[in-house]
Design an enzyme around this catalytic site. Structure first.
Site, PDB file in Angstrom:
ATOM      1  CB  CYS A  36     -12.629 -47.778 -17.212  1.00  0.00           C
ATOM      2  SG  CYS A  36     -10.650 -47.781 -16.662  1.00  0.00           S
ATOM      3  NE  ARG A  90     -12.214 -51.905 -17.683  1.00  0.00           N
ATOM      4  CZ  ARG A  90     -13.461 -52.223 -17.106  1.00  0.00           C
ATOM      5  NH1 ARG A  90     -14.380 -52.781 -17.731  1.00  0.00           N
ATOM      6  NH2 ARG A  90     -13.699 -51.958 -15.929  1.00  0.00           N
TER       7      ARG A  90
END
Lengths: 99, 282
Positions: free
Chosen positions: B233, B238
């Site tokens: 990410c 994430r």
């Protein structure tokens, strides 16, 4: 908050000209609502970001120019969607009232 | 791995609030969230100060991790339940780091802090005192962590999954939209990477989607899970969420998290970069 933009926390540290700001206040029963969750969805409905509202009900996103949806979730309330067309160098304000 | 051994519900946490072998840790991006209130008995982990090396850009060393868990009063045989804001992004990052150093029983609270708040469950401001331990970690499990050379070599070969939002993938945004956009790296994504945003794996309340929905999500996007997979990410939090979905919930073995992610890759000199909505060619 002398000179503050309506509905916004201080923009003193932000170069507004370079940003596409979407911000506002979430209200319930005419009072600002802390701890609501505000999500920013792109023009295809895809999640882009999410923030909880501040103690004074405020939220802010740094987006790109275009059409966005602001979705608000709060305890015991239906989610509320608001559409906003944001432009660069501007503070695009969206206030939300949840039931 | 299976969903039951890595995820717990809010009800489960309420039933184990007084269980001495269960340690609740809150991990947030907004490190002041814990100070306002938290689940009773939970201890604060500051993502910025506690889970990263204080000087170099890296996660903790083994010794630093041991010192953190000793301070938090965690024993190797404790069940650690992690939760936090941002749909458990940073809790998932902590989970990955705990697994990297071999903590046996780590779980995420499904839905994290948001689901707990939306349910109107109890939050307190008492900060618990825990007795420090002498924690011994295991050697790093490098089978779950990808470094930049492996990522460059994976272009056109392994599955690369970019879990950022479509606008970050295409290069229209450089960071998640709750953060200012002025950063130094170039915009775009690693060529051949599929864009499967982390958020597609979660419901609006932050809980994970069902196993069937999750499998369908990756197969529909053309990701052959028999091949090795690297998720990335912007800074690796994430992608920890997606790594958790693939390796821990669905039990796919060959999945790594590239924690260098776009802030590293987008700053490398001479590597290929694709911009726009298409994956691009190797």
């Amino acid at each position: 908050m002398c000179g503050a933009t309506t509905g916004g926390v201080s923009l003193d540290d932000v170069d507004v000209a370079k940003e596409t700001i979407i911000q506002g206040v979430v209200y319930r029963d005419d009072a600002p609502l802390a701890g609501a969750y505000v999500r920013l969805l792109d023009s295809s409905g895809e999640f882009t970001a999410e923030v909880p509202t501040s103690a004074t009900g405020q939220f802010r996103f740094f987006a790109a120019p275009g059409t966005w949806t602001v979705r608000t979730l709060a305890p015991g309330a239906e989610s509320v969607d608001r559409s906003v067309v944001a432009s660069k160098g501007a503070v695009n304000t969206v206030d939300v009232t949840v039931g | 791995m299976s969903r039951e051994s890595v995820l717990v519900s809010a009800d489960w946490v309420e039933q184990h609030l007084d269980d001495p072998k269960v340690v609740l840790l809150e991990v947030d991006e907004d490190t002041t969230a814990y100070d306002k209130n938290h689940i009773r008995g939970a201890v604060k982990v500051n993502w910025n100060e506690d889970l990263r090396d204080p000087v170099r850009r890296d996660i903790l060393t083994k010794e630093q991790f041991e010192s953190l868990l000793s301070r938090l009063g965690v024993s190797p045989d404790d069940t650690v339940v992690l939760y936090g804001g941002n749909n458990n992004w940073f809790a998932a990052y902590a989970y990955w780091e705990f697994k990297y150093y071999g903590h046996e029983d780590v779980r995420l609270l499904d839905g994290g802090r948001k689901k707990w708040e939306l349910d109107n469950r109890e939050l307190v401001d008492d900060v618990p005192e825990r007795t420090p331990t002498q924690y011994t970690a295991k050697e790093p499990d490098t089978s779950i962590r990808a470094f930049r050379d492996e990522v460059v070599g994976a272009i056109g070969d392994k599955n690369l999954v970019d879990v950022r939002s479509p606008d970050e993938y295409a290069g229209r945004l450089l960071a998640p939209a709750h953060l200012p956009q002025e950063v130094s790296q170039v915009p775009g994504h690693i060529p051949t990477a599929a864009n499967i945003p982390w958020s597609k794996a979660a419901n609006d309340d932050g809980t994970f989607r069902s196993d069937d929905e999750l499998r369908e999500l990756y197969s529909e996007a053309g990701v052959d899970l028999n091949n090795d997979t690297i998720a990335y990410c912007r800074i690796g939090e994430r992608s920890s969420h997606t790594w958790f979905v693939l390796r821990e919930i669905l039990g796919v073995p060959n999945v790594k998290n590239y924690d260098g992610s776009w802030t590293e890759y987008g700053s490398l000199v001479g590597v290929p970069v694709a911009v726009g909505d298409e994956p691009g060619r190797a």
